[in-house]
Design a protein around this motif. Structure first.
Motif, PDB file in Angstrom:
ATOM      1  N   ALA A 108       0.807  -1.222   0.000  1.00 29.80           N
ATOM      2  CA  ALA A 108       0.000   0.000   0.000  1.00 29.80           C
ATOM      3  C   ALA A 108       0.838   1.269   0.000  1.00 29.80           C
ATOM      4  CB  ALA A 108      -0.924   0.015   1.220  1.00 29.80           C
ATOM      5  N   LEU A 109       2.125   1.142   0.325  1.00 27.33           N
ATOM      6  CA  LEU A 109       2.963   2.323   0.486  1.00 27.33           C
ATOM      7  C   LEU A 109       4.199   2.256  -0.396  1.00 27.33           C
ATOM      8  CD1 LEU A 109       2.911   2.536   4.386  1.00 27.33           C
ATOM      9  CD2 LEU A 109       1.485   3.809   2.789  1.00 27.33           C
ATOM     10  N   GLN A 110       4.676   3.419  -0.756  1.00 29.10           N
ATOM     11  CA  GLN A 110       5.883   3.534  -1.569  1.00 29.10           C
ATOM     12  C   GLN A 110       6.868   4.410  -0.800  1.00 29.10           C
ATOM     13  OE1 GLN A 110       5.007   4.394  -5.639  1.00 29.10           O
ATOM     14  NE2 GLN A 110       6.929   5.482  -5.915  1.00 29.10           N
ATOM     15  N   LEU A 111       7.931   3.800  -0.257  1.00 35.12           N
ATOM     16  CA  LEU A 111       8.936   4.524   0.508  1.00 35.12           C
ATOM     17  C   LEU A 111      10.324   4.066   0.086  1.00 35.12           C
ATOM     18  CD1 LEU A 111       7.396   4.224   4.105  1.00 35.12           C
ATOM     19  CD2 LEU A 111       7.635   6.335   2.789  1.00 35.12           C
ATOM     20  N   SER A 112      11.292   4.934   0.290  1.00 39.65           N
ATOM     21  CA  SER A 112      12.681   4.538   0.042  1.00 39.65           C
ATOM     22  C   SER A 112      13.122   3.577   1.137  1.00 39.65           C
ATOM     23  CB  SER A 112      13.585   5.777   0.056  1.00 39.65           C
ATOM     24  OG  SER A 112      13.653   6.312   1.367  1.00 39.65           O
ATOM     25  N   ARG A 113      14.217   2.916   0.910  1.00 44.44           N
ATOM     26  CA  ARG A 113      14.756   1.959   1.897  1.00 44.44           C
ATOM     27  C   ARG A 113      14.977   2.634   3.251  1.00 44.44           C
ATOM     28  NH1 ARG A 113      15.086  -3.159   3.399  1.00 44.44           N
ATOM     29  NH2 ARG A 113      17.082  -3.731   4.228  1.00 44.44           N
ATOM     30  N   SER A 114      15.541   3.843   3.246  1.00 45.90           N
ATOM     31  CA  SER A 114      15.813   4.536   4.513  1.00 45.90           C
ATOM     32  C   SER A 114      14.517   4.939   5.226  1.00 45.90           C
ATOM     33  CB  SER A 114      16.704   5.759   4.292  1.00 45.90           C
ATOM     34  OG  SER A 114      16.031   6.736   3.522  1.00 45.90           O
ATOM     35  N   LYS A 115      13.496   5.296   4.463  1.00 52.35           N
ATOM     36  CA  LYS A 115      12.210   5.667   5.070  1.00 52.35           C
ATOM     37  C   LYS A 115      11.519   4.431   5.668  1.00 52.35           C
ATOM     38  CE  LYS A 115      12.410  10.031   4.129  1.00 52.35           C
ATOM     39  NZ  LYS A 115      12.633  11.019   5.158  1.00 52.35           N
ATOM     40  N   TRP A 116      11.642   3.276   4.989  1.00 55.78           N
ATOM     41  CA  TRP A 116      11.099   2.041   5.562  1.00 55.78           C
ATOM     42  C   TRP A 116      11.800   1.738   6.887  1.00 55.78           C
ATOM     43  CZ3 TRP A 116       6.606   0.308   4.674  1.00 55.78           C
ATOM     44  CH2 TRP A 116       6.031   0.311   3.405  1.00 55.78           C
ATOM     45  N   GLN A 117      13.109   1.942   6.924  1.00 55.65           N
ATOM     46  CA  GLN A 117      13.865   1.702   8.163  1.00 55.65           C
ATOM     47  C   GLN A 117      13.396   2.662   9.259  1.00 55.65           C
ATOM     48  OE1 GLN A 117      15.651  -0.769   8.912  1.00 55.65           O
ATOM     49  NE2 GLN A 117      16.370  -1.625   6.998  1.00 55.65           N
ATOM     50  N   GLN A 118      13.168   3.927   8.890  1.00 58.91           N
ATOM     51  CA  GLN A 118      12.681   4.903   9.874  1.00 58.91           C
ATOM     52  C   GLN A 118      11.308   4.499  10.412  1.00 58.91           C
ATOM     53  OE1 GLN A 118      12.686   8.829   8.143  1.00 58.91           O
ATOM     54  NE2 GLN A 118      14.894   8.824   7.816  1.00 58.91           N
ATOM     55  N   LEU A 119      10.428   4.069   9.525  1.00 57.80           N
ATOM     56  CA  LEU A 119       9.089   3.659   9.943  1.00 57.80           C
ATOM     57  C   LEU A 119       9.162   2.421  10.838  1.00 57.80           C
ATOM     58  CD1 LEU A 119       6.057   4.197   9.793  1.00 57.80           C
ATOM     59  CD2 LEU A 119       6.002   2.823   7.688  1.00 57.80           C
ATOM     60  N   ASN A 120      10.004   1.470  10.467  1.00 60.33           N
ATOM     61  CA  ASN A 120      10.185   0.272  11.280  1.00 60.33           C
ATOM     62  C   ASN A 120      10.719   0.651  12.666  1.00 60.33           C
ATOM     63  OD1 ASN A 120       9.996  -2.760  10.899  1.00 60.33           O
ATOM     64  ND2 ASN A 120      12.055  -2.586  11.758  1.00 60.33           N
ATOM     65  N   SER A 121      11.677   1.566  12.701  1.00 58.40           N
ATOM     66  CA  SER A 121      12.227   2.038  13.983  1.00 58.40           C
ATOM     67  C   SER A 121      11.162   2.740  14.820  1.00 58.40           C
ATOM     68  CB  SER A 121      13.408   2.986  13.739  1.00 58.40           C
ATOM     69  OG  SER A 121      14.470   2.296  13.126  1.00 58.40           O
TER      70      SER A 121
END
Length: 181
Positions: A108-121
């Motif tokens: 459902a979402l389109q994020l860069s690798r670093s943004k996915w890491q931020q969201l996971n964090s």
């Protein structure tokens, strides 16, 4: 709306606790969680990792509460489950190709690798804050633990979901939507 179904057993637990006490409430919680997740399994043929953890923790700690006649087992369920979820989300950043949040929300979402890491964090921090808040209430204000279990947990989750939604909107993360900055 489906995610909010996970709070239904908590509401039933709260009502049963206020009407009939902790041991009846423990039984109501175990039965309602089992029925809810059995229904979800029947419909979708799968449960999310967090649902499996909640189911097992509820049945094991609820049973210990009833057998040992000690509410402490149930009181520590929320902190234990939240710490376990934090560890799973944190570990997913190092195991596999994608962090867990990307595996759950990537369609459902389109994020860069670093943004996915931020969201996971952010999810790791959220789960740790929930664990700490629940542990604090159990340790220092145990007379409020059932009220906090419903209203505190629900409020914290609601606030986090709103903050996450704002952050995702600013990132232009919804597929086919441009960033707002």
């Amino acid at each position: 709306m489906k995610a909010w179904l996970d709070f239904l057993p908590l509401v039933l637990f709260f009502v049963a606790y206020k009407v009939a006490g902790v041991y009846t409430a423990a039984a109501v919680l175990m039965v309602s969680v089992t029925l809810l997740y059995a229904f979800i399994w029947w419909q979708e043929r799968r449960l999310q990792t967090s649902q499996w953890i909640t189911l097992v923790a509820t049945v094991v700690l609820g049973s210990l509460t009833l057998v040992m006649h000690n509410e402490a087992f149930l009181q520590w369920k929320a902190p234990a489950v939240n710490v376990l979820l934090a560890l799973i989300f944190a570990g997913s950043a190092f195991i596999g190709e994608k962090p867990l949040i990307e595996r759950l929300m990537g369609q459902a979402l389109q994020l860069s690798r670093s943004k996915w890491q931020q969201l996971n964090s952010a999810w790791v921090i959220f789960f740790l804050l929930c664990a700490a808040a629940n542990a604090y209430v159990v340790l220092y204000h145990s007379e409020w633990w059932v009220d906090f279990k419903l209203f505190g947990s629900l409020g914290m989750t609601f606030a986090f979901i709103i903050a996450q939604g704002i952050w995702l909107t600013r990132q232009g993360a919804l597929k086919d939507s441009p960033p707002t900055h």
